[in-house]
Design an enzyme around this catalytic site. Structure first.
Site, PDB file in Angstrom:
ATOM      1  N   THR A   1      36.681  12.919  33.778  1.00  0.00           N
ATOM      2  CA  THR A   1      36.211  12.715  32.399  1.00  0.00           C
ATOM      3  C   THR A   1      37.122  11.701  31.706  1.00  0.00           C
ATOM      4  OG1 THR A   1      37.527  14.511  31.421  1.00  0.00           O
ATOM      5  CG2 THR A   1      35.343  15.098  32.276  1.00  0.00           C
ATOM      6  N   GLY A   2      36.530  10.931  30.788  1.00  0.00           N
ATOM      7  CA  GLY A   2      37.314   9.889  30.120  1.00  0.00           C
ATOM      8  C   GLY A   2      37.765   8.825  31.104  1.00  0.00           C
ATOM      9  N   ALA A   3      36.875   8.466  32.038  1.00  0.00           N
ATOM     10  CA  ALA A   3      37.259   7.586  33.153  1.00  0.00           C
ATOM     11  C   ALA A   3      37.346   6.114  32.763  1.00  0.00           C
ATOM     12  CB  ALA A   3      36.257   7.759  34.301  1.00  0.00           C
ATOM     13  N   ASN A   4      36.888   5.788  31.569  1.00  0.00           N
ATOM     14  CA  ASN A   4      36.840   4.363  31.208  1.00  0.00           C
ATOM     15  C   ASN A   4      38.141   3.830  30.627  1.00  0.00           C
ATOM     16  OD1 ASN A   4      35.767   6.092  28.890  1.00  0.00           O
ATOM     17  ND2 ASN A   4      36.250   4.179  27.834  1.00  0.00           N
ATOM     18  N   SER A   5      39.107   4.689  30.370  1.00  0.00           N
ATOM     19  CA  SER A   5      40.300   4.237  29.639  1.00  0.00           C
ATOM     20  C   SER A   5      41.557   4.959  30.123  1.00  0.00           C
ATOM     21  CB  SER A   5      40.089   4.524  28.136  1.00  0.00           C
ATOM     22  OG  SER A   5      41.224   4.163  27.387  1.00  0.00           O
ATOM     23  N   GLY A   6      42.688   4.288  29.978  1.00  0.00           N
ATOM     24  CA  GLY A   6      43.998   4.922  30.158  1.00  0.00           C
ATOM     25  C   GLY A   6      44.179   5.651  31.487  1.00  0.00           C
TER      26      GLY A   6
ATOM     27  N   TYR B   1      46.063  19.110  17.502  1.00  0.00           N
ATOM     28  CA  TYR B   1      46.229  18.524  18.843  1.00  0.00           C
ATOM     29  C   TYR B   1      47.052  19.471  19.718  1.00  0.00           C
ATOM     30  CZ  TYR B   1      47.412  15.276  22.620  1.00  0.00           C
ATOM     31  OH  TYR B   1      47.569  14.692  23.858  1.00  0.00           O
TER      32      TYR B   1
END
Ligand SMILES: NC(=O)c1ccc[n+]([C@@H]2O[C@H](COP(=O)([O-])OP(=O)(O)OC[C@H]3O[C@@H](n4cnc5c(N)ncnc54)[C@H](OP(=O)(O)O)[C@@H]3O)[C@@H](O)[C@H]2O)c1
Length: 341
Positions: free
Chosen positions: A20-25, A201
């Site tokens: 998940t969140g594979a497009n960044s960082g 957070y």
């Protein structure tokens, strides 16, 4: 151990890894590392455009590197963790197209943004970082159960380990050192009475750990071979801090975050190593993997211990019950009664 690097990852040909969140960082670097080892990587992104852009960049970098196979197997799919509908559609699509998922990396996240709510009315940090991943893991659990796992591919795995059977899938949950600032307030998990963006957070990252360890206890009670492993990246230079600054509306914070990232942040390719280690190395379910260098904020992975609150069984059980009710997602195992007191 301290010298483990992604070069030590086993051959992942024939495995399927969801990030998940594979497009960044960290998700971007994790995707690149898994794919270069031969895994099919399902890039679960909230924006398919950003996901495709990232996939193109990863493919181009592989094509330009004589040490890499240029034909990486990347499958970009929409998965917005701020929407239970999107999570359900993503899981249904995956079940239709894949027989199994060997590794699920619950990596995506947002940090210290002004209070907002997800499509389903959850405070966004708790909703995306914890509840979204809880729902996703539950919805993908049948696919995880049918996987051969990394160990089915790796000769290095010790057959003597009784805690985790070979041929098991893994769930890796990305937490943060900020879990130490988190406090569970079950009277106001949705931050309706008061809201502190850093406190929220911290709580969402503590919830990541309570979930990861409770998941392992329930898996063990049901005598399943799947492993749930938690990790954190230390301080890595990614868009996480820049989004915090952008959403604050304070241009000075953008300058400050950029400076702090440049001075203190390690490269995302190193920050992702605990996640890669948790996903592929010889590690027990319920472990906590963190950087082994200065103040556990940088360096290569090592096994550590998160704070005492993250191992609180009563809080973990309450959080599990709340998350089940809030998301409507149940796991195909484990009644409360089956767990040790
Ligand atoms: N970087 C650090 O120093 C650090 C330290 C401790 C923990 N972490 C943890 O590491 C994880 C990855 O963060 P990062 O540093 O790689 O930050 P990043 O570069 O900002 O990446 C975060 C990823 O999460 C995605 N995301 C945000 N909201 C989402 C949603 N609603 N649905 C699906 N995906 C969503 C982002 O998508 P978009 O690009 O579309 O926004 C992005 O792909 C987070 O869980 C974070 O808490 C990072």
């Amino acid at each position: 151990m301290a010298d483990w690097t992604p070069a030590d990852m086993p051959d992942l040909e024939g495995t399927t890894v969801v990030v998940t969140g594979a497009n960044s960082g960290l998700g971007f670097e994790g995707t690149r590392a898994f794919a270069r080892r031969g895994a099919t990587v399902v890039m679960a992104c909230r924006s398919v455009d950003r996901g495709e852009h990232a996939a193109t960049e990863i493919r181009e970098s592989a094509a330009a590197d004589p040490d890499s196979d240029p034909d990486l197997d990347l499958d970009v799919r929409k998965c917005d963790l701020a929407s239970l509908d999107s999570i359900r559609s993503f899981a249904e699509g995956l079940s239709a197209d894949y027989d199994a998922v060997d590794v699920l990396c619950n990596n995506a996240g947002v940090m210290a943004i002004p209070r907002s709510e997800t499509e389903d009315g959850f405070e966004t940090q708790f909703g995306v970082n914890h509840l979204g991943h809880f729902a996703l893991t539950g919805r993908l659990f049948d696919l995880l159960l049918t996987a051969d796992g990394i160990d089915g591919k790796s000769a290095a795995r010790s057959a003597a380990s009784s805690r985790t059977g070979s041929g098991a899938a893994r769930i890796v949950t990305q937490s943060s050192g900020a879990h130490e600032q988190g406090e569970m307030d079950f009277a106001d998990l949705n931050w309706e009475e008061s809201y502190g963006k850093w406190k929220a957070y911290g709580r969402s990252k503590l919830a990541n750990l309570l979930f990861a360890y409770e998941l392992q206890r329930r898996i063990d009670a049901a005598d399943l071979g799947v492993r749930s492993v938690a990790c954190h990246p230390g301080y890595a230079d990614t868009d996480l801090q820049m989004r915090t600054a952008r959403e604050s509306g304070n241009p000075l914070m953008t300058v400050g975050m950029r400076l702090a990232n440049a001075v203190f942040g390690q490269d995302a390719a190193v920050g992702v190593e605990p996640m890669l280690y948790a996903a592929t190395a010889d590690v027990d379910g319920g472990a906590y993997v963190e950087p082994g260098g200065f103040m556990n904020m940088r360096g290569h992975p090592t096994i550590g211990r998160s704070n005492d609150a993250s191992y609180d069984r009563a809080d973990a059980r309450r959080l599990w019950e709340y998350s089940t009710e809030a998301t409507g997602v149940t796991f195909p195992f484990g009644s409360e009664e089956s767990l040790d007191p």
